[in-house]
Design a protein around this motif. Structure first.
Motif, PDB file in Angstrom:
ATOM      1  N   GLU A  85      42.892  21.683 -27.385  1.00 53.33           N
ATOM      2  CA  GLU A  85      43.912  20.637 -27.469  1.00 53.33           C
ATOM      3  C   GLU A  85      43.253  19.258 -27.399  1.00 53.33           C
ATOM      4  OE1 GLU A  85      47.160  19.467 -24.411  1.00 53.33           O
ATOM      5  OE2 GLU A  85      47.779  21.365 -25.340  1.00 53.33           O
ATOM      6  N   GLU A  86      43.713  18.363 -28.234  1.00 54.75           N
ATOM      7  CA  GLU A  86      43.194  16.993 -28.160  1.00 54.75           C
ATOM      8  C   GLU A  86      44.320  16.050 -28.554  1.00 54.75           C
ATOM      9  OE1 GLU A  86      40.203  15.480 -27.091  1.00 54.75           O
ATOM     10  OE2 GLU A  86      41.672  13.871 -27.364  1.00 54.75           O
ATOM     11  N   LYS A  87      44.790  15.303 -27.570  1.00 54.81           N
ATOM     12  CA  LYS A  87      45.955  14.452 -27.828  1.00 54.81           C
ATOM     13  C   LYS A  87      45.565  13.081 -28.375  1.00 54.81           C
ATOM     14  CE  LYS A  87      49.578  16.762 -25.643  1.00 54.81           C
ATOM     15  NZ  LYS A  87      49.227  17.466 -24.401  1.00 54.81           N
ATOM     16  N   GLY A  88      44.324  12.672 -28.051  1.00 56.18           N
ATOM     17  CA  GLY A  88      43.901  11.326 -28.446  1.00 56.18           C
ATOM     18  C   GLY A  88      43.831  11.172 -29.962  1.00 56.18           C
ATOM     19  N   LYS A  89      44.156   9.982 -30.448  1.00 60.14           N
ATOM     20  CA  LYS A  89      44.032   9.729 -31.891  1.00 60.14           C
ATOM     21  C   LYS A  89      42.589   9.325 -32.182  1.00 60.14           C
ATOM     22  CE  LYS A  89      48.587   8.669 -33.622  1.00 60.14           C
ATOM     23  NZ  LYS A  89      48.956  10.005 -33.242  1.00 60.14           N
ATOM     24  N   TYR A  90      42.125   9.660 -33.373  1.00 61.71           N
ATOM     25  CA  TYR A  90      40.745   9.296 -33.694  1.00 61.71           C
ATOM     26  C   TYR A  90      40.592   9.058 -35.187  1.00 61.71           C
ATOM     27  CZ  TYR A  90      40.643  14.232 -34.947  1.00 61.71           C
ATOM     28  OH  TYR A  90      40.928  15.445 -35.516  1.00 61.71           O
ATOM     29  N   THR A  91      39.597   8.243 -35.522  1.00 61.69           N
ATOM     30  CA  THR A  91      39.274   8.043 -36.938  1.00 61.69           C
ATOM     31  C   THR A  91      37.974   8.764 -37.279  1.00 61.69           C
ATOM     32  OG1 THR A  91      38.133   6.008 -36.357  1.00 61.69           O
ATOM     33  CG2 THR A  91      40.400   5.781 -37.117  1.00 61.69           C
TER      34      THR A  91
END
Ligand code: ZN
Length: 602
Positions: free
Chosen positions: A249-255
């Motif tokens: 799970e990874e909730k953080g937004k990333y580019t």
């Protein structure tokens, strides 16, 4: 050799001359000296219980050498070099189905020689680095101190080491022994597959085989450190993958998302198309800030391309990725890029694209070569000097006219004014860093004239490093006669010391013509070579030149030859070479069109 109280060295591994030693050689001397001294603890004070644990000597000495040199010469950034000089070569060799585990049963004296190889040294050092990073350096250091104290003047096993490392601090999950078991007991390493999915990432692991063949079913405990970049900030996170796959799970937004940060752990990463696309953009936009990470993205991609395990990733994707490195200025990244392009050049040469390939190389190197210039700059970082030493001679070797002219002028002045003699005290027209490359350019361009001039320098100089440079350069030309003379010299022990005989050979295999002449020469002289070098490591070194072939018929020829000609101590190396040729041949078959198109040979 690390004899207690009497360490011995080859002269080129010990002697440095401020004016005539190339920076790369100076670093090599520092590394070798640190290695032998590290053995006073790892090997002499605490000795492996049996040859199976050879890596406790060699792996540790190969790790401590970087630790020591980094403290003495921080400006060299040797931990970055570790990734190119130890981590990636180990992954390369250990990706073969003919590799072996770090710990191997040894039942016969003849098996001992074979394990003094990159697995014991480099994979050993790479898994130590992974563990030190996973535990934290301070915890790791405490455990090591306890290990050295408890086993001083005694013998130790791998398990003894793991137990003592736990004294430094317990792991959050499981023991050091269970974490490390498969890294030392099993051959090979995993490839971590990772792709973005709704709400996180999917991860998977599988034994990576560089030929693309099916590997074994081992599951490793894989330390994963990953970094997310959201356009402004970056955050690093940690997890341990134990099963074959896992949804994270990874909730953080990333580019941009990058796995195995800093190449601290010993495996390859295979990104899915979405993450790969983000990384390509990230490199172009300059957001991948650690050069080691930029290095790893293309090194991992190249390994996947070579193995042919992902249809969406061919040599075309690798050539496309290279374009994203247009503004790259870090030595360590270029060094890895150029090493990988070198493996593409093996295919290009076999396919007859040598000329187009050289043109491609000149175009690729021109911007960085112009930026660096021929002359060193006051106060520049040591890594710029290292990059210049690699880029300038290379663009000349590929025929860049202004560099060729400059190189030949410098060589003429160097030769005419006898700047290679001990009597010469001024500033040499030919910096030591450039000499290897410039000698090659001279032989390529001026043939016999340069060959004779180099032999004159060879006979005159008393500096061993210079002699080795010359031996490694004189076979680089296109003239058949000069190639033959170079090869003949390797077995003329009045001219070339026996321990140096591989240098003329190694310097000749760079061109397709030289490679074929060398192989014919080795076959013809094999019984003499056996008589002179049986029982030494030389047979392994000589056999290794065959791994540069990329055609099925060459694979058959090499196989046939070694079937009927003994090669004691080099049995595993020959098998590894045959596997590498097979991989090259399949790769060339798959990607011939893509390579031709990329270098403009179509
Ligand atoms: Zn050693």
């Amino acid at each position: 050799m690390e004899n207690w109280g009497c360490v011995t060295y080859r002269t080129v591994c010990l002697l440095v001359d401020e004016k005539n030693t190339a920076l790369k050689n100076k670093q090599y001397v520092a590394i070798v000296v640190a290695h032998e001294l590290a053995h006073q603890w790892f090997g002499n004070l605490v000795t492996m219980e049996w040859w199976t644990e050879l890596w406790l000597n060699e792996g540790f000495a190969s790790w401590v050498e970087y630790l020591a040199v980094d403290k003495l010469f921080p400006e060299w950034k040797v931990w970055q070099s570790f990734v190119n000089d130890a981590h990636n070569p180990a992954l390369g060799l250990d990706g073969l189905l003919t590799s072996h585990p770090i710990e191997v049963p040894v039942k016969h004296p003849s098996e001992i020689d074979e394990i003094f190889d990159a697995i014991s040294y480099l994979k050993g050092a790479a898994v130590i680095r992974m563990l030190a990073s996973h535990l934290g350096l301070e915890t790791f250091r405490k455990g090591l101190v306890a290990y050295l104290q408890k086993f001083a003047y005694k013998n130790a096993t791998t398990v003894d080491l793991w137990q003592m490392l736990e004294i430094g601090g317990k792991l959050p999950e499981g023991s050091v022994s269970s974490l490390m078991a498969n890294w030392t007991a099993k051959m090979g390493y995993p490839v971590l597959s990772v792709e973005a999915k709704e709400g996180g990432f999917s991860l998977g692991q599988q034994h990576f085989v560089s030929s693309g063949d099916k590997g074994h079913d081992t599951l490793w405990q894989v330390p994963v450190v990953y970094e997310l970049y959201d356009g402004k900030n970056r955050s690093a996170k940690k997890m341990l993958l134990k099963g074959a796959s896992e949804n994270m799970e990874e909730k953080g937004k990333y580019t941009c998302a990058l796995f195995n940060q800093g190449s601290q752990a010993y495996y390859r990463v295979k990104y899915g198309p979405k993450l790969r696309g983000l990384l390509f953009e990230g490199i172009k936009a300059g957001v991948i800030s650690d050069p080691v990470d930029r290095l790893a993205i293309q090194a991992d991609l190249m390994a996947i391309v070579k193995a042919g395990v992902d249809e969406s990733v061919t040599s075309k994707e690798y050539f496309d990725l290279i374009k994203a490195y247009k503004n790259e200025t870090e030595f360590i990244v270029w060094e890895s890029l150029l090493a990988n392009i070198q493996s593409l050049s093996v295919l290009a040469k076999a396919a007859g694209f040598q000329e187009a390939f050289s043109k491609y190389m000149v175009e690729l190197l021109q911007p960085i070569a112009e930026k660096l210039g021929w002359d060193s700059k006051e106060g520049e970082p040591a890594t710029d000097q290292m990059l210049r030493a690699q880029v300038i001679p290379l663009i000349g070797i590929h025929g860049h006219p202004p560099t060729v002219k400059k190189a030949l002028d410098a060589f003429t002045e160097f030769y005419d004014k006898k700047q290679y003699t001990e009597e010469f005290k001024g500033k040499s027209a030919l910096p030591a860093d450039f000499r290897s490359g410039v000698y090659r350019i001279a032989v390529k361009q001026n043939g016999e004239k340069a060959f004779e001039q180099l032999l004159m320098i060879y006979k005159t100089t008393t500096f061993q490093e210079e002699k080795v440079r010359i031996l490694r350069s004189i076979g680089a030309g296109n003239d058949d006669k000069l190639i033959e003379r170079t090869l003949a010299m390797s077995l003329d022990f009045k001219q070339v010391r026996k321990q140096d005989m591989m240098y003329p050979i190694f310097g000749t295999v760079g061109s397709e013509k030289g490679l074929r002449a060398t192989w014919a020469f080795l076959k013809k002289n094999w019984s003499f070579i056996l008589k002179e070098f049986k029982g030494t490591h030389m047979l392994v070194r000589l056999a290794s030149v065959t791994s540069r072939f990329a055609m099925e018929e060459d694979q058959k020829d090499v196989e046939e030859f070694f079937k009927s000609n003994e090669h004691p101590g080099a049995e595993r190396k020959v098998k590894q070479c045959l596997e590498s040729i097979g991989t090259n041949a399949r790769w060339l078959k798959r990607d011939r069109g893509a390579i031709a198109a990329a270098v403009g040979a179509a």
